[in-house]
Design a protein around this motif. Structure first.
Motif, short mmCIF file in Angstrom:
data_model
loop_
_atom_site.label_atom_id
_atom_site.label_comp_id
_atom_site.label_asym_id
_atom_site.label_seq_id
_atom_site.Cartn_x
_atom_site.Cartn_y
_atom_site.Cartn_z
N GLN A 1 -48.70 -6.58 5.49
CA GLN A 1 -48.79 -5.61 6.57
C GLN A 1 -48.35 -6.25 7.88
N ALA A 2 -48.75 -7.49 8.11
CA ALA A 2 -48.33 -8.20 9.32
C ALA A 2 -46.82 -8.44 9.31
N LEU A 3 -46.27 -8.77 8.15
CA LEU A 3 -44.82 -8.97 8.06
C LEU A 3 -44.06 -7.67 8.32
N LEU A 4 -44.59 -6.56 7.79
CA LEU A 4 -43.98 -5.26 8.05
C LEU A 4 -44.03 -4.93 9.54
N GLY A 5 -45.16 -5.18 10.18
CA GLY A 5 -45.29 -4.93 11.60
C GLY A 5 -44.37 -5.80 12.42
N PHE A 6 -44.26 -7.07 12.06
CA PHE A 6 -43.38 -7.99 12.77
C PHE A 6 -41.92 -7.58 12.61
N THR A 7 -41.55 -7.15 11.41
CA THR A 7 -40.17 -6.69 11.17
C THR A 7 -39.87 -5.44 11.99
N CYS A 8 -40.79 -4.50 12.05
CA CYS A 8 -40.58 -3.30 12.86
C CYS A 8 -40.50 -3.65 14.34
N LEU A 9 -41.32 -4.58 14.78
CA LEU A 9 -41.30 -5.00 16.18
C LEU A 9 -39.95 -5.63 16.54
N ILE A 10 -39.44 -6.48 15.69
CA ILE A 10 -38.14 -7.13 15.93
C ILE A 10 -37.01 -6.11 15.88
N ALA A 11 -37.04 -5.20 14.91
CA ALA A 11 -35.98 -4.19 14.79
C ALA A 11 -35.99 -3.25 15.99
N GLY A 12 -37.16 -2.83 16.43
CA GLY A 12 -37.25 -1.96 17.60
C GLY A 12 -36.75 -2.64 18.86
N THR A 13 -37.09 -3.91 19.02
CA THR A 13 -36.62 -4.67 20.17
C THR A 13 -35.09 -4.81 20.12
N ALA A 14 -34.55 -5.03 18.94
CA ALA A 14 -33.09 -5.15 18.80
C ALA A 14 -32.40 -3.82 19.15
N VAL A 15 -32.98 -2.71 18.74
CA VAL A 15 -32.39 -1.41 19.05
C VAL A 15 -32.41 -1.16 20.56
N VAL A 16 -33.53 -1.45 21.21
CA VAL A 16 -33.62 -1.25 22.66
C VAL A 16 -32.64 -2.15 23.39
N LEU A 17 -32.52 -3.41 22.98
CA LEU A 17 -31.56 -4.32 23.61
C LEU A 17 -30.13 -3.85 23.38
N TRP A 18 -29.83 -3.31 22.22
CA TRP A 18 -28.49 -2.81 21.93
C TRP A 18 -28.16 -1.62 22.82
N VAL A 19 -29.13 -0.72 23.00
CA VAL A 19 -28.91 0.44 23.87
C VAL A 19 -28.70 -0.02 25.31
N LEU A 20 -29.53 -0.96 25.77
CA LEU A 20 -29.37 -1.47 27.13
C LEU A 20 -28.03 -2.17 27.31
N TYR A 21 -27.58 -2.92 26.31
CA TYR A 21 -26.27 -3.56 26.38
C TYR A 21 -25.17 -2.52 26.51
N ASN A 22 -25.26 -1.44 25.74
CA ASN A 22 -24.26 -0.39 25.80
C ASN A 22 -24.30 0.37 27.12
N LEU A 23 -25.42 0.44 27.76
CA LEU A 23 -25.53 1.13 29.05
C LEU A 23 -25.09 0.25 30.22
N VAL A 24 -25.42 -1.02 30.17
CA VAL A 24 -25.21 -1.89 31.33
C VAL A 24 -23.92 -2.69 31.23
N VAL A 25 -23.64 -3.31 30.09
CA VAL A 25 -22.53 -4.24 29.99
C VAL A 25 -21.26 -3.55 29.52
N GLU A 26 -21.24 -3.07 28.30
CA GLU A 26 -20.01 -2.50 27.73
C GLU A 26 -20.39 -1.49 26.65
N ARG A 27 -19.77 -0.35 26.71
CA ARG A 27 -20.06 0.70 25.71
C ARG A 27 -19.26 0.42 24.44
N GLN A 28 -19.97 0.26 23.34
CA GLN A 28 -19.36 -0.01 22.05
C GLN A 28 -18.93 1.30 21.39
#
Length: 141
Positions: free
Chosen positions: A73-100
């Motif tokens: 359960q902790a591994l599932l939570g950690f994986t979801c936390l990392i994936a969600g953070t990656a999605v938010v960072l990807w969206v911010l990168y596309n908004l601020v730096v360069e649109r993919q």
């Protein structure tokens, strides 16, 4: 706790029987029953772990088993936390730096990312926390 443990054992048995039936009968139906049994086994695994951690005065072996059952359960939570953070960072990168070119929309990115972070954080917090048992209802009527 016995009911959740029986459900977990029956899900594991269904997985084994599905593999044996798939091997001997070569029908795709048994692959889908294996997948369904695997999903149920994960859910029942989490239920058994939560019930072991919530037990009143467990033996040291049951306490350790409850903690070990919280690790997936902790591994599932950690994986979801990392994936969600990656999605938010990807969206911010596309908004601020360069649109993919593969960037679908702002709504999709900011909808999935924070919900994954919230879901993962919740699973991570409750993986090893001892949940109180629900109060028993009195039947004084």
């Amino acid at each position: 706790m016995r009911l959740a443990f029986r459900k977990l054992l029956s899900a594991f048995a269904a997985m084994v029987l599905s593999v044996l039936a798939l091997r001997h009968m070569h029908s795709d139906v048994f692959f889908f029953t294996f997948i369904a049994a695997m999903i149920l086994a994960i859910m029942y695994w989490l239920d058994v772990g939560a019930e072991l951690r919530a037990a009143e005065d467990p033996s040291p072996a049951l306490r350790i088993l409850g903690i070990l059952l919280g690790v997936p359960q902790a591994l599932l939570g950690f994986t979801c936390l990392i994936a969600g953070t990656a999605v938010v960072l990807w969206v911010l990168y596309n908004l601020v730096v360069e649109r993919q070119p593969g960037f679908p929309s702002l709504i999709l990115g900011f909808g999935v990312g924070p919900s994954l972070i919230t879901f993962g954080f919740g699973w991570l917090i409750y993986a090893f926390r001892r949940q109180p048992l629900p109060p028993s209802e009195s039947r004084d009527a």
